[in-house]
Write a protein that holds these residues in place. Structure first.
Motif, short mmCIF file in Angstrom:
data_model
loop_
_atom_site.label_atom_id
_atom_site.label_comp_id
_atom_site.label_asym_id
_atom_site.label_seq_id
_atom_site.Cartn_x
_atom_site.Cartn_y
_atom_site.Cartn_z
N TYR A 3 58.90 -65.02 60.38
CA TYR A 3 58.37 -65.15 58.52
C TYR A 3 59.36 -65.39 57.77
N GLY A 4 60.74 -65.56 57.69
CA GLY A 4 61.67 -65.73 57.46
C GLY A 4 61.93 -64.54 55.72
N LEU A 5 63.21 -64.37 55.88
CA LEU A 5 63.59 -63.32 54.67
C LEU A 5 62.64 -63.07 53.39
N ASP A 6 62.33 -64.58 52.66
CA ASP A 6 62.54 -65.01 51.26
C ASP A 6 60.72 -64.81 51.73
N ARG A 7 60.09 -65.21 52.29
CA ARG A 7 58.62 -64.65 52.74
C ARG A 7 58.59 -62.75 52.29
N CYS A 8 59.70 -62.38 53.28
CA CYS A 8 58.92 -61.31 53.53
C CYS A 8 59.11 -60.84 52.15
N ARG A 9 60.79 -60.65 51.57
CA ARG A 9 60.75 -60.70 50.17
C ARG A 9 59.25 -60.66 48.92
N GLU A 10 59.50 -61.29 48.92
CA GLU A 10 58.06 -62.28 47.89
C GLU A 10 56.46 -61.68 48.27
N PHE A 11 56.61 -61.29 49.86
CA PHE A 11 55.08 -60.51 50.23
C PHE A 11 55.17 -58.73 49.49
N ILE A 12 56.43 -57.90 49.70
CA ILE A 12 56.44 -56.66 49.62
C ILE A 12 57.00 -56.94 48.06
N GLY A 13 57.45 -57.75 48.00
CA GLY A 13 57.68 -57.80 45.87
C GLY A 13 55.91 -57.72 45.59
N LYS A 14 55.05 -58.65 45.83
CA LYS A 14 53.92 -58.08 45.35
C LYS A 14 52.81 -57.60 45.98
N LEU A 15 53.01 -57.24 46.60
CA LEU A 15 52.49 -55.37 47.27
C LEU A 15 52.69 -54.58 45.88
N GLU A 16 54.45 -54.45 45.76
CA GLU A 16 54.57 -53.52 45.18
C GLU A 16 54.32 -53.50 43.86
N SER A 17 54.35 -55.21 42.79
CA SER A 17 53.82 -55.32 42.00
C SER A 17 52.71 -54.67 41.52
N GLU A 18 51.19 -54.91 42.85
CA GLU A 18 50.11 -54.57 42.78
C GLU A 18 49.39 -53.22 42.75
N LEU A 19 50.10 -53.12 44.27
CA LEU A 19 49.88 -50.88 44.58
C LEU A 19 51.39 -49.78 44.48
N GLY A 20 52.15 -50.60 43.71
CA GLY A 20 53.03 -49.31 43.25
C GLY A 20 54.27 -49.22 44.19
N GLU A 21 54.92 -47.57 43.88
CA GLU A 21 56.70 -47.47 44.44
C GLU A 21 55.77 -47.78 46.72
N CYS A 22 55.11 -47.35 46.94
CA CYS A 22 54.48 -47.17 48.40
C CYS A 22 55.10 -48.56 48.83
N TYR A 23 54.87 -49.35 48.22
CA TYR A 23 55.24 -50.96 48.80
C TYR A 23 56.81 -51.43 48.20
N SER A 24 57.50 -50.92 47.40
CA SER A 24 58.38 -51.55 46.98
C SER A 24 59.95 -51.75 48.05
N VAL A 25 60.22 -52.98 47.65
CA VAL A 25 61.20 -54.10 48.90
C VAL A 25 62.31 -52.92 49.11
N PRO A 26 62.81 -52.96 50.25
CA PRO A 26 63.64 -52.01 50.88
C PRO A 26 65.32 -52.64 50.43
N LYS A 27 66.33 -51.81 50.13
CA LYS A 27 67.72 -52.08 49.35
C LYS A 27 67.82 -53.67 49.61
N SER A 28 68.04 -53.52 51.81
CA SER A 28 68.40 -54.94 52.46
C SER A 28 67.98 -55.80 52.44
N LEU A 29 66.99 -56.04 52.22
CA LEU A 29 65.97 -56.93 51.40
C LEU A 29 65.98 -57.56 50.26
N LYS A 30 66.35 -56.54 48.86
CA LYS A 30 66.77 -57.08 47.63
C LYS A 30 67.98 -57.72 47.24
#
Ligand SMILES: NC(=O)c1ccc[n+]([C@@H]2O[C@H](COP(=O)([O-])OP(=O)(O)OC[C@H]3O[C@@H](n4cnc5c(N)ncnc54)[C@H](O)[C@@H]3O)[C@@H](O)[C@H]2O)c1
Length: 374
Positions: A347-374
């Motif tokens: 997927y590419g790390l940028d895509r992962c960061r963007e996808f998970i970041g969007k989940l976090e903003s929509e669904l909350g902290e259970c989808y937070s972006v992990p430290k190593s992806l920040k």
């Protein structure tokens, strides 16, 4: 230490499988259960595996005789462990019962003997505390069916020594397994990563994002998984899935809370194929699939892969296992076509960061972006 003799405690599904792969690969094995009838049942199960080996041409009659000659059964755990180099415990998944058994074994086994548990969910450190040798205590988590599954998760307690780890690895390899290391933590590697996928799939169903048929089909056709999450859960047993998820919920928190749909099915006795009903109905030939929601297959797969990638990154952040072991564990223990870090690379790390970041903003902290992806 060169392990020659293994005592397997418990002759059920896992114990008989562990005894089989041990005796087949040259170890002397005593398999123990609480009464003769159960030992006999375990031996019978093991003989069936031997017959399968012969039928498939994997084992000659002479080899089968060799295997059986290295194997004995017993109802006396203390006698069975007194000259053992390694004890592998595979009894009921109950902390108190296991601790009692380990305390008894600890006082009967020789000082050099390593004690291992096949627990799927209990703390290795707490089990080790029942013995006087936490440095010689380790998790050896096999997968079912043991003769066929190539993976062995080796689970390290706080006090497990380097020697003990090396011995467990060497035994696993001699038993024909690929070994991965994980620190003592809920779900180890495979269950820890399987449960978010299962949970997300059910939540997607509950939210009406897609039907179970759409999700299962997408995961097989686009995700290249051997089975979709709902068929897989029905096959494994919804009770087992529920228990595995409940352990993570209890130990890690709300982000693993079993969804209501799963809890209700288990409560009603619909526990999958073994009860002829789970997510799917196996008794009715004319069961109608749900009206499709028109969900895009590519999106379904990405939506389910991302939480697994996120969880894998948390294991790295928390120093529970390394990337290579996590990739191998998921491919061998869960038959994933790719490890989570291989998916992330694709997927590419940028895509992962963007996808998970969007989940976090929509669904909350259970989808937070992990430290190593920040
Ligand atoms: N079934 C799986 O897919 C699987 C996979 C990995 C790990 N495990 C773990 O393996 C362990 C065993 O699971 P299983 O599926 O083989 O269970 P099982 O019920 O098939 O077998 C357990 C056996 O242990 C025996 N036993 C109970 N108390 C005993 C004692 N004090 N001394 C000797 N024997 C005793 C029982 O009589 C029974 O035969 C559990 O900790 C489980 O979590 C299971």
């Amino acid at each position: 230490m060169d392990v020659k003799k293994i005592a397997v405690i418990g002759s059920g599904l896992m114990g008989s499988g562990i005894a089989y792969v041990s005796a087949w690969n040259g170890f002397e094995v005593t398999m123990v259960d609480i009464n003769q009838d159960l030992v006999d049942k375990g031996m019978e199960r093991l003989r069936t595996d031997v017959m399968t080996g012969i039928d498939k041409g994997k084992m000659s009659i002479t080899q089968a005789e060799g295997l059986m000659s290295r194997l004995s059964g017993s109802v006396d755990a203390e006698a069975a462990v007194k000259d053992a180099d390694l004890v592998i415990e595979a009894i009921f998944e109950n902390m108190e019962v296991k601790k009692e058994v380990f305390a008894k074994i600890d006082s009967a086994a020789p000082a050099h003997c390593i004690l291992a548990t096949n627990t799927s969910s209990l703390s290795i450190d707490e089990l080790a505390s029942a013995t006087s040798r936490p440095d010689k205590f380790i998790g050896m988590h096999y997968f079912s069916p043991v003769p066929a599954m190539k993976l062995l998760e080796i689970v390290l307690g706080d006090k497990t020594s380097a020697d003990t780890i090396n011995v467990a690895k060497a035994v696993g390899e001699k038993q024909g397994k690929k070994t991965v290391l994980a620190k003592n933590s809920p779900g180890f590697i495979v269950n820890r990563l399987l449960m978010p996928v299962m949970r997300e799939a059910i939540l997607m169903l509950e939210r009406g994002d897609a039907t179970k048929e759409e999700i299962d089909t997408a995961m097989v056709s686009v995700g290249k998984a051997p089975a979709g999450p709902f068929s897989l859960a029905d096959f494994v047993g919804l009770d087992i899935t529920f228990n595995a998820m409940s352990t993570l919920y209890r130990e890690i928190g709300d982000c693993f809370k079993p969804p209501e749909t799963l809890a209700k099915l288990v409560e009603s006795g619909a526990i999958g194929m073994k009860s002829k009903k789970g997510f799917y109905d196996y008794a009715a030939d004319d069961a109608e699939p749900e009206e499709p929601k028109g969900a895009d297959s590519e999106w379904i797969v990405e939506r389910l892969n991302m939480p697994a990638i996120r969880e894998a990154m948390i294991l790295i952040d928390d120093e529970i296992a390394n990337k290579e072991d996590i990739n191998m564990a998921m491919k061998l223990g869960a038959s994933w076509p790719m490890g989570p870090f291989e998916m992330a690379d694709r997927y590419g790390l940028d895509r992962c960061r963007e996808f998970i970041g969007k989940l976090e903003s929509e669904l909350g902290e259970c989808y937070s972006v992990p430290k190593s992806l920040k």
